[in-house]
Design a protein around this motif. Structure first.
Motif, short mmCIF file in Angstrom:
data_model
loop_
_atom_site.label_atom_id
_atom_site.label_comp_id
_atom_site.label_asym_id
_atom_site.label_seq_id
_atom_site.Cartn_x
_atom_site.Cartn_y
_atom_site.Cartn_z
N LYS A 113 0.91 -1.29 0.00
CA LYS A 113 -0.05 -0.01 0.01
C LYS A 113 0.84 1.31 0.25
N ALA A 114 0.48 2.35 -0.57
CA ALA A 114 1.17 3.37 -0.86
C ALA A 114 1.35 4.08 0.59
N GLY A 115 2.46 4.56 1.16
CA GLY A 115 2.72 5.07 2.48
C GLY A 115 3.24 4.07 3.44
N GLN A 116 3.13 2.81 2.95
CA GLN A 116 3.51 1.66 3.96
C GLN A 116 4.94 1.73 4.16
N THR A 117 5.27 1.22 5.41
CA THR A 117 6.97 0.88 5.55
C THR A 117 7.00 -0.52 5.83
N LEU A 118 7.99 -1.20 5.35
CA LEU A 118 8.42 -2.45 5.29
C LEU A 118 9.72 -2.43 6.19
N LYS A 119 9.61 -3.35 7.39
CA LYS A 119 10.88 -3.62 8.04
C LYS A 119 11.66 -4.54 7.39
N THR A 120 13.02 -4.29 7.20
CA THR A 120 14.00 -5.29 6.31
C THR A 120 14.72 -6.25 7.25
#
Length: 166
Positions: A113-120
């Protein structure tokens, strides 16, 4: 994400669905590494994964979501950057850069989703954005989405994203 990269249904009954990447068929029965090895567009990434000692990890059960920069993406880095990262004494930095492109779980385009942050896996976050129907990960455009492997999903991107801490 764009839906133009849907799996191509096989013509023959026995052949599994695939996505073409770098002139090779990416198939769900192969793991992320085995699929990437076949791509002519990902030879630098494969060499980097080998140099960092991440082959076994990325061949593991996962699931993983990999944002895979192309050779062209690596070529956009300042001259000498890739060669420097591939030196044995820079294995830690290389590992940090590569694991910044990996997120735990199998995230398809429809999950983003736009604006989503993903923890790497590296520990820092990636930001998902959308502009004019195109999707970006930290500013790198997703050029081929949803390459399904036995242990996750790969999305091809057109730039190398660099973590703040290397």
């Amino acid at each position: 994400m764009e839906e133009s990269n849907e799996m191509i249904e096989p013509e023959e009954e026995e052949e599994e669905p695939y996505v073409m990447v770098g002139g090779a068929k990416m198939v769900p029965s192969k793991d992320i590494v085995d699929n990437a090895v076949g791509s002519a567009d990902h030879t630098t990434l494969v060499a980097a994964v080998k140099a960092a000692g991440l082959v076994e990890t990325l061949k593991g059960d996962g699931p993983f979501t990999v944002f895979a920069p192309t050779n062209e993406a690596f070529n956009k880095l300042p001259k000498g950057t890739v060669e420097n990262l591939l030196k044995p004494e820079n294995k830690g930095k290389l590992t940090s850069v590569l694991t910044y492109h990996v997120v735990p779980g199998a995230l398809k385009a429809s999950d983003l989703k736009a604006g989503q942050t993903l923890k790497t896996v590296q520990g820092e976050n990636l930001m998902v954005t959308e502009k004019d129907g195109k999707w970006f990960i930290n500013g790198a455009q997703v050029t081929i989405a949803d390459v399904i492997s036995s242990n996750g999903v790969t999305h091809v991107i057109d730039a190398v994203v660099l973590p703040k801490k290397m």
